[in-house]
Motif scaffolding. Structure first.
Motif, PDB file in Angstrom:
ATOM      1  N   GLU B 143      -9.122 -16.434 -55.773  1.00  0.00           N
ATOM      2  CA  GLU B 143      -7.786 -17.018 -55.855  1.00  0.00           C
ATOM      3  C   GLU B 143      -6.855 -16.209 -54.981  1.00  0.00           C
ATOM      4  O   GLU B 143      -7.051 -15.014 -54.827  1.00  0.00           O
ATOM      5  N   PRO B 144      -5.822 -16.845 -54.429  1.00  0.00           N
ATOM      6  CA  PRO B 144      -4.890 -16.070 -53.611  1.00  0.00           C
ATOM      7  C   PRO B 144      -4.176 -15.004 -54.434  1.00  0.00           C
ATOM      8  O   PRO B 144      -3.902 -15.203 -55.610  1.00  0.00           O
ATOM      9  N   THR B 145      -3.891 -13.877 -53.793  1.00  0.00           N
ATOM     10  CA  THR B 145      -3.157 -12.816 -54.480  1.00  0.00           C
ATOM     11  C   THR B 145      -1.722 -13.224 -54.758  1.00  0.00           C
ATOM     12  O   THR B 145      -1.164 -12.876 -55.779  1.00  0.00           O
ATOM     13  N   GLY B 146      -1.104 -13.978 -53.845  1.00  0.00           N
ATOM     14  CA  GLY B 146       0.266 -14.459 -54.092  1.00  0.00           C
ATOM     15  C   GLY B 146       1.122 -14.384 -52.849  1.00  0.00           C
ATOM     16  O   GLY B 146       0.833 -15.037 -51.852  1.00  0.00           O
ATOM     17  N   LEU B 249       1.830  -1.939 -57.987  1.00  0.00           N
ATOM     18  CA  LEU B 249       0.403  -2.000 -57.651  1.00  0.00           C
ATOM     19  C   LEU B 249       0.067  -3.113 -56.674  1.00  0.00           C
ATOM     20  O   LEU B 249      -0.907  -3.859 -56.848  1.00  0.00           O
ATOM     21  N   LYS B 250       0.888  -3.207 -55.630  1.00  0.00           N
ATOM     22  CA  LYS B 250       0.542  -4.130 -54.541  1.00  0.00           C
ATOM     23  C   LYS B 250      -0.785  -3.725 -53.930  1.00  0.00           C
ATOM     24  O   LYS B 250      -1.093  -2.546 -53.806  1.00  0.00           O
ATOM     25  N   ARG B 251      -1.530  -4.706 -53.527  1.00  0.00           N
ATOM     26  CA  ARG B 251      -2.689  -4.433 -52.709  1.00  0.00           C
ATOM     27  C   ARG B 251      -2.180  -4.077 -51.311  1.00  0.00           C
ATOM     28  O   ARG B 251      -1.276  -4.752 -50.810  1.00  0.00           O
ATOM     29  N   VAL B 252      -2.718  -3.048 -50.704  1.00  0.00           N
ATOM     30  CA  VAL B 252      -2.309  -2.664 -49.354  1.00  0.00           C
ATOM     31  C   VAL B 252      -3.537  -2.750 -48.464  1.00  0.00           C
ATOM     32  O   VAL B 252      -4.547  -2.108 -48.721  1.00  0.00           O
ATOM     33  N   GLU B 269      -8.115 -12.632 -55.124  1.00  0.00           N
ATOM     34  CA  GLU B 269      -8.488 -12.028 -56.395  1.00  0.00           C
ATOM     35  C   GLU B 269      -9.699 -12.791 -56.910  1.00  0.00           C
ATOM     36  O   GLU B 269      -9.731 -14.015 -56.870  1.00  0.00           O
ATOM     37  N   ILE B 270     -10.682 -12.045 -57.368  1.00  0.00           N
ATOM     38  CA  ILE B 270     -11.837 -12.711 -57.954  1.00  0.00           C
ATOM     39  C   ILE B 270     -11.537 -12.995 -59.420  1.00  0.00           C
ATOM     40  O   ILE B 270     -11.220 -12.086 -60.192  1.00  0.00           O
ATOM     41  N   LYS B 271     -11.600 -14.251 -59.775  1.00  0.00           N
ATOM     42  CA  LYS B 271     -11.437 -14.623 -61.183  1.00  0.00           C
ATOM     43  C   LYS B 271     -12.798 -15.049 -61.726  1.00  0.00           C
ATOM     44  O   LYS B 271     -13.490 -15.869 -61.108  1.00  0.00           O
TER      45      LYS B 271
END
Lengths: 529, 279
Positions: B143-146, B249-252, B269-271
């Motif tokens: 899924e997209p992170t956002g 906690l942003k993904r960088v 993101e893996i759901k």
């Protein structure tokens, strides 16, 4: 929970068959008011014997294949949560000790482990899996003594799953080119620093060690301050499996030891499971070291029950969701969202079920709820419950008597919880369930997602389309539909948002321990720039 | 009259609109022909507005079918290719020589086409069914992170931006892009391509200004879920952005736009969904 049926030793299997009948319903419908917990629980004690476990008076650090004392002989005491009594003196690693461990791991990486044939790495891991199985009873008893969790859980969940993780990743060691995006020549990262929590000590060690070693990394592992003992037995197992010295190093200590390890310049990878606060600190500390980071942090997971759910099964799911391991579970279903039309009925069933839980000696095979891990954690649970009541929640607790020593807290339900209150937003990490209601699926999603966390979620309904609709919208790394708290080595686990990043388990778990950037360069001719 | 022409005002692209900075600020950019062009200089408020637009557009973009997203990203390549002469001129204006400008437009077109083709394959390649040891169906899907903050590189202002932005959009994320500060012409004109390629308003927002000033605000923003910092050359700024990103906690990520699904995986993101499979 009385009818635990592990589906297989390797499966997750804390609990329940989804079609298990609700315990109260199995009784005669004519039976009068249910007996209280103390009456119901008038079982003869069935304690597991401690004699299988030998706890040494003192434990050192496991560095470079040898035991050694910490610098200056510093120690701390590991305490048995169920009695409050001291178990053993544990070496407290200083930054200099951490440095020693990182150097040992680096040497092992450079001289043996990195260049070992992958299939041979795998053989070592298969051995570890088998040795854990052989010593499973000892490990389970020790886990319950040191951590306070019911023997039934350490015996049927923690230890078998730990062995299963090693077994699963053992097979990956010589198949890494099939890891996601690894390319034809997958490479390890180097030295991995791994910091694990106290709620599943051995299992978390397995989650961390198995994929790291399978990918060819060497490791410095720091167990939690309050639960070091099974990791130290694991050191014995690793020695017995004849892993080359320094491939796994185990340094015990508290927050300062962990901070020194995660910020160490010689570390290529930091993997942490624990609180979101510490996770943030680790992210900051590693920004400058360039270490790759994966974080598995806190949660406030929503458990959503629709009116068309199989209510009796859902009650069992909620029980497992919040009262498994005293609620010391990062993915605990700690926020119960009930559709308004069934809220009263459901809560009545849940309260009856809660009364049947037996609280007490973790080593008693009848025990459902063991000891709270530490005084500090107990204080936090008490404080948050008080805050919940202050903010208007109504508190119902199990009437099961608590043991007169050790740290215990009864299963607790808070109703009338305001969505913005502390008990609806802060992770309690204890056997406390905050209950809210909703009317429509949209409202359920809005409430479920109204936290900065995103670790897990549960949904119960007999409507298949609704399950898929909900699963798509719940912001969580794991969604349990018509079940809860299932774990498996092949199933990726990890959070979204402030529950951290990275996945552990299965093929996805390999990504955390491979040099994918370099691998990607190999893979692709048309790399930008 | 006709030979006077109508020189373009270089504006920001926020929520599908071409806007001046709310601050009224502009910054001067030397054009290759010797003239000075005043380019809208994004403020902190512009950046926040862009995040709001990106957040608002995100569920719709993620919820559209992978097939449709692929069609739209391919349309971006078409629109870009159809205006290649203009982009070569914009790049030249930004100081790139003709040979490099032509090849950069080619690279940008190729990046958009490459990622257009990934939209409907990611779930199969990255996700899958997990063979758990119990009676369950267990499925992992990406899924997209956002909302992703993208710092595009100062050099290769068009292709560098394509390399970083296309994979972010491919997976269903929306983006706030800080485009090349010294060479803003091509990226701001590229926003016109986004606007005419049916990329929904807010999905990709393009800002320019003082990157060193804007980027930390982006990293601080709590409604930004991830940062793509491949375009950051200054190591100290990269560390600073990573430290700031820790707060929520942003993904960088530093993917350099590598053409592998792993790049997309940085913003996915893996759901994993479990369901009993036993009657």
């Amino acid at each position: 929970m009385t009818d635990l049926e592990p589906t297989s030793p390797a499966s997750s299997s804390f609990p329940t068959s989804p079609d298990a009948p609700d315990a109260p319903d199995r009784r005669s419908p004519m039976s009068p008011a249910l007996p209280s917990a103390s009456e119901f629980a008038s079982y003869a004690p069935a304690p597991e014997s401690r004699s299988i476990v030998r706890i040494a008076d003192e434990y050192g650090l496991w560095i470079g294949g040898d035991w050694s004392a910490a610098e200056g002989g510093a120690t701390f005491t590991s305490i048995e949560p169920a009695t409050g009594e001291a178990l053993s003196l544990i070496a407290e690693a200083s930054p200099a000790d951490v440095d020693r461990a990182v150097v040992a791991a680096r040497n092992a990486y450079d001289t043996t482990w990195r260049d070992l044939a992958p299939a041979v790495r795998g053989r070592y891991l298969f051995r570890i899996a088998r040795l854990i199985q052989e010593r499973s009873r000892e490990l389970a008893v020790l886990e319950s003594i040191d951590g306070g969790k019911p023997i039934r859980e350490s015996r049927d969940v923690d230890v078998p799953l730990a062995a299963a993780h090693f077994f699963h990743y053992a097979g990956w060691a010589d198949k890494l080119e099939w890891a996601m995006g690894a390319g034809a020549n997958p490479r390890p990262l180097g030295v991995a620093a791994q910091i694990i929590p106290w709620n599943f000590p051995l299992l978390m060690a397995a989650w961390k060690l198995a994929p790291a070693l399978a990918c060819g990394n060497t490791v410095v592992l720091k167990p939690a301050e309050t639960t070091p003992l099974t990791a130290l037995v694991l050191a014995e197992i690793i020695a017995e499996a004849e892993l080359p010295p320094g491939v796994v190093n185990i340094v015990t200590g508290g927050g300062a030891t962990g901070a020194a390890l995660s910020a160490h310049r010689g570390v290529d990878k930091v993997a942490f499971t624990g609180s979101t606060e510490v996770g943030r600190a680790i992210r900051r500390a590693t920004a400058a070291t360039g270490a790759k980071v994966t974080l598995e942090l806190g949660g406030k997971s929503a458990h959503v029950i629709f009116e068309d759910a199989p209510l009796d099964q859902a009650v069992e799911g909620v029980v497992q969701g919040i009262w498994f391991n005293q609620g010391h579970v990062c993915c605990a279903g700690s926020r119960l969202l009930l559709q308004e039309s069934i809220a009263d009925e459901f809560l009545a069933k849940l309260r009856r079920r809660m009364e049947l839980l037996r609280i007490g000696d973790p080593l008693d095979k009848n025990t459902d709820i063991g000891a709270i891990n530490s005084q500090e954690q107990l204080d936090r649970i008490v404080e948050l419950c008080a805050a919940g009541v202050d903010e208007g929640a109504e508190m119902v607790q199990s009437s099961c008597p608590l043991p007169d020593r050790g740290w215990f807290f009864p299963p607790t339900i808070l109703t009338g919880v305001d969505t913005s209150s502390r008990v609806a937003t802060e992770e309690i990490f204890g056997p406390v369930l905050s209950v809210m209601t909703f009317r429509t699926p949209d409202e359920a999603i809005a409430k479920a997602n109204a936290t900065p966390y995103g670790l897990a979620a549960g949904v119960w309904t007999e409507n298949g389309a609704r399950i898929l609709w909900m699963s798509e919208r719940l912001r969580a790394g794991v969604v349990w539909a018509n079940t809860y708290n299932q774990f498996d080595p092949t199933s990726p686990f990890g959070g979204m948002r402030e529950s951290g990043f990275g996945r552990e388990g299965g093929r996805h778990g390999l990504g955390a321990y491979l040099d994918l950037d370099t691998a990607a360069d190999d893979l692709v001719a048309g790399v930008a720039r | 009259m006709n030979e006077m022409g109508a020189p373009k005002t270089y504006k920001l692209y926020v929520g599908g609109n071409f806007v001046r900075s709310e601050s009224g600020r502009v910054y001067p950019v030397e054009s290759a022909d010797g003239s000075t062009v005043r380019v809208a200089q994004a403020s902190r408020k512009d950046l926040r507005d862009a995040v709001v637009k990106a957040r608002g557009a995100q569920p719709g973009w993620a919820g559209s079918t992978a097939y449709l997203r692929g069609q739209i990203l391919y349309r971006v390549a078409e629109m870009l290719d159809g205006r290649r002469d203009q982009f070569v001129a914009e790049l030249e204006n930004g100081g790139v020589d003709t040979y490099d400008a032509v090849s950069e437009v080619d690279d940008a077109v190729s990046a958009w086409i490459y990622w257009a083709g990934w939209t409907d394959k990611l779930a199969q390649v990255i996700g899958g069914v997990n063979p758990v040891a119990g009676p369950f169906l267990n499925v992992s899907t990406p899924e997209p992170t956002g909302v992703v903050g993208v710092i595009a590189p100062p050099s290769r202002p068009l292709a560098g931006l394509a390399d970083l932005l296309a994979p972010v959009l491919c997976g269903g994320n929306t983006a706030v892009v800080l485009a090349s500060e010294p060479a803003p012409f091509a990226p701001l004109t590229f926003a016109e391509v986004l606007a005419t390629a049916d990329v929904p308003p807010g999905v990709a927002n393009v800002l320019v200004g003082r990157t060193a000033e804007l980027a930390p605000w982006l990293a601080d923003h709590h409604d930004v879920d991830a940062m793509e910092i491949s375009g950051v050359d200054d190591p100290a700024l990269a560390v600073d952005l990573t430290v700031r990103s820790a707060d929520n906690l942003k993904r960088v990520a530093r993917t350099d736009g590598a053409r592998t699904p792993r790049t997309d995986g940085e913003f996915l993101e893996i759901k994993t969904v479990w369901h009993p499979a036993r009657l």
